[in-house]
Motif scaffolding. Structure first.
Motif, PDB file in Angstrom:
ATOM      1  N   ASN A 307       0.626  -1.076   0.023  1.00  0.00           N
ATOM      2  CA  ASN A 307      -0.110   0.015   0.120  1.00  0.00           C
ATOM      3  C   ASN A 307       0.864   1.405   0.047  1.00  0.00           C
ATOM      4  OD1 ASN A 307       0.738   0.488   2.637  1.00  0.00           O
ATOM      5  ND2 ASN A 307      -1.172  -0.783   3.565  1.00  0.00           N
ATOM      6  N   LYS A 308       0.342   2.142  -0.096  1.00  0.00           N
ATOM      7  CA  LYS A 308       0.987   3.659  -0.109  1.00  0.00           C
ATOM      8  C   LYS A 308       1.987   3.689   0.979  1.00  0.00           C
ATOM      9  CE  LYS A 308      -2.524   6.574  -2.637  1.00  0.00           C
ATOM     10  NZ  LYS A 308      -3.072   7.704  -2.452  1.00  0.00           N
ATOM     11  N   ARG A 309       1.712   3.609   2.036  1.00  0.00           N
ATOM     12  CA  ARG A 309       2.630   3.682   3.293  1.00  0.00           C
ATOM     13  C   ARG A 309       3.557   2.801   3.379  1.00  0.00           C
ATOM     14  NH1 ARG A 309       2.973   1.890   8.593  1.00  0.00           N
ATOM     15  NH2 ARG A 309       2.131   0.033   8.085  1.00  0.00           N
ATOM     16  N   ALA A 381       4.733   6.880  -3.592  1.00  0.00           N
ATOM     17  CA  ALA A 381       3.645   6.235  -3.089  1.00  0.00           C
ATOM     18  C   ALA A 381       2.395   6.673  -3.733  1.00  0.00           C
ATOM     19  CB  ALA A 381       3.791   6.667  -1.778  1.00  0.00           C
TER      20      ALA A 381
END
Lengths: 392, 252
Positions: A307-309, A381
């Protein structure tokens, strides 16, 4: 996840060592200049202040500028010394002299003073004796030589008992001082000779009175009281004209000195910090290139569930790691530089790491890594997985 | 397993509206081996993106494993991809500087699986694709076919609900491609649901069913004639799937 981010970051740094090193170079140089410059200044400062303190923070230097036709005499000094806050007082008058030894002539600095002078200055004797009050009373033509002066004139420090001809007058050398390896001594590298104050006055053929003297407080805590006592005495002596004399308080000197050098350290540190900032911009630049190059990799990672994180963390940690490795290398290098500098400087000045500047360097590098890593990491991200996967 | 109801994907270029997918409905049952074919521009890539949860539809409902995929954030989609889908790409898409073991284990890293369990499952997946002795190799040191096998292992390692393969044989020579297709059939026989995107009819024939797209719509949705079995493919190459109309849908 954090551990994994560190592993991944380490892998991508290790996969591109030369680039990583070149990127780090900005940080390495920045940290190095920061640590070296600030360490040099703070080491010099602490060395100088400790020298000043070793000269006695309880010392006062008084100079008379205008005696209003009422010259200060030795008896006046004795009166001032009656104050319980003052332990010792020593008049000084400085002239130049030339000493003949054989065919050679040595230029010397001649200090006319009394026995207390050596105690106030913290000078120690190597051989013979110091000046005595009897020497002043009898106007005896005796002299105490500094170690350097004895070596220069006689070729040996063991000069007690020798006769010396200075400015046409014959002196008996009664004592030689111990070698003074303090910083102050190495700055004022004159050959010093000490003679009784009364003799100096007679040689100068003047009766203009005492123009300067040293005083020591009976306790370092009483320095301010001693200063006040001298000030009061001199004010009443010189018709309440406070411009007619000047008192230099050694402890104030030390404070001024350290405030000046602190400003200096801050200034140099600031300049070094700017180079660190430039290094940070270099990191951002390379990280942006790296993110673009690894667009496809980012796409793959996103497709399989990052995911982005996670992506943000990976690139942020990478920037941070470059910064911190650079910081560590910079600190190690500056340690080496300080070692080399120490080899080439005299023993009186030892340059050591300033602990606080290392802390500042680490914190600042971390700050730079996060600040300049954030934009590229966010860029990575926020990539859309499809576009990233398609990227060629 | 997969259910698409009136799915549309609309792109706007300037004022023009392009329907990459136009009210597409289809189903894939659990354990099926389905191919989606079509020429370029037919919408099969868009279809793959939506089925693979890389993108969401503008209209319609997509149910994956009973779960409706809409209004999810990008991060939630990432989690769904991680848990339900095993991706296989034309260009293998292994990360070059990681070993095969690390590449295959990556989805498990993102799932937060412990290192010891990861090693165990990576080992099992690599065994399944016949690369158990290549764990420490990097992608560049092995052949394309082996790379694709590693990619398949990476797709299998999470035990996904569905394997989604996008032109998996496109970068391979025909012989290697055959062996990869054989691997897919074996996996299917073992119960894996596989959706394969290809423009190659010959490849499509080897799957259980072919869905043919054209201009964003489903043109045909029939059986190609072969269910996955171990061993050679039934040789129904005569007329099957060579052309637009799927006339051999009655074989099974």
């Amino acid at each position: 996840m954090i551990v994994q981010s560190f592993k991944m970051a380490w892998k991508s740094i290790a996969a591109n060592k030369i680039r990583a090193f070149l990127t780090m170079l900005g940080i390495i140089i920045g940290v190095m200049s920061l640590v070296v410059l600030v360490s040099l200044v703070t080491s010099a400062t602490s060395s100088v202040t400790s020298q000043i303190e070793s000269m006695g923070s309880d010392m006062l230097t008084v100079s008379v500028r205008d005696d209003k036709g009422l010259p200060l005499r030795l008896a006046d000094l004795s009166d001032i010394a009656q104050d319980e806050s003052i332990s010792m007082i020593a008049p000084t008058t400085q002239t130049m002299g030339s000493v003949k030894s054989g065919s050679e002539t040595t230029e010397v600095s001649v200090e006319g003073t009394n026995a207390s002078y050596f105690q106030i200055q913290g000078d120690e004797l190597a051989s013979g004796r110091l000046l005595k009050s009897a020497d002043l009373e009898n106007t005896s033509y005796v002299a105490v030589l500094s170690n350097e002066a004895a070596v220069e004139i006689y070729g040996t420090a063991d000069a007690t008992g020798q006769t010396m001809v200075m400015n046409g007058s014959k002196f008996l050398v009664v004592g030689v001082l111990a070698e003074d390896d303090s910083l102050m001594a190495s700055i004022g590298n004159m050959y010093s000779i000490y003679i009784p104050y009364t003799v100096a006055e007679r040689l100068a053929d003047s009766s203009s009175g005492i123009s300067s003297f040293y005083a020591a407080a009976s306790d370092p805590e009483y320095t301010d009281r001693a200063e006040a006592a001298i000030e009061a005495a001199l004010l009443s002596r010189f018709k309440n004209d406070e411009d007619s004399f000047y008192i230099l308080n050694q402890s104030v000197l030390a404070e001024t000195m350290s405030s000046v050098t602190n400003t200096f350290a801050l200034l140099l540190g600031g300049i070094a910090a700017i180079s660190l900032l430039v290094g940070g911009i270099g990191i951002m630049n390379i990280m942006l290139v790296s993110v673009t190059e690894r667009t496809r990799e980012i796409g793959i990672r996103k497709a399989i569930g990052a995911n982005k994180r996670v992506i943000l963390l990976q690139f942020l940690v990478e920037a941070l790691m470059i910064c911190l490795i650079g910081c560590a290398l910079g600190i190690a290098l500056s340690g080496g530089i300080l070692l080399i500098v120490n080899i080439f400087t005299s023993d009186t000045l030892t340059f050591t790491f300033s602990g606080s500047v290392i802390l500042v360097a680490v914190l600042f590098s971390t700050f730079i890594g996060v600040v300049f890593g954030l934009y590229p990491a966010r860029k990575a991200a926020n990539m859309h997985p499809i576009d990233a996967l398609r990227y060629e | 397993m997969i259910e698409l109801n009136d799915i549309s994907k609309i792109y706007r270029i300037g004022d023009e509206e392009i329907r990459a997918l136009d009210s597409v409905s289809m189903r894939v049952k659990e354990g099926e081996f389905v191919s989606i074919t079509g020429s370029s521009g037919s919408g099969k890539s868009t279809m793959m993106h939506i089925i693979g949860c890389l993108d969401t539809a503008d209209e319609g409902v997509y149910l994956l494993d009973g779960q409706s995929i809409e209004h999810y954030s990008e991060n939630e989609l990432a989690m769904i991809r991680n848990q339900k889908i095993g991706f296989i790409f034309q260009s293998f898409n292994l990360i070059a500087r990681l070993t095969l073991e690390e590449n295959v284990g990556l989805p498990l890293v993102y799932r937060g699986v412990s290192a010891s369990l990861r090693r165990e499952r990576v080992g099992a997946a690599m065994e399944q694709v016949g690369l158990a002795n290549r764990m420490k190799h990097t992608p560049n040191s092995i052949s394309g076919g082996q790379q694709q096998r590693a990619a398949i292992a990476r797709a299998l390692v999470t035990e996904p609900a569905m394997i989604l393969a996008d032109e998996p044989t496109g970068n391979l020579d025909s012989k290697t491609g055959e062996s990869i297709m054989k691997l897919f059939r074996n996996l299917n026989a073992a119960g894996k649901t596989i959706v394969l995107i290809t423009h190659d009819d010959h490849i499509a024939q080897q799957t259980g069913r072919t869905i043919r797209l054209m201009d964003g719509r489903i043109e045909s949705m029939g059986r190609t004639g072969v269910a996955a079995v171990n061993g050679p493919i039934a040789a129904d190459t005569g007329g099957g799937g060579t052309d637009g109309v799927n006339n051999d849908s009655a074989v099974f």
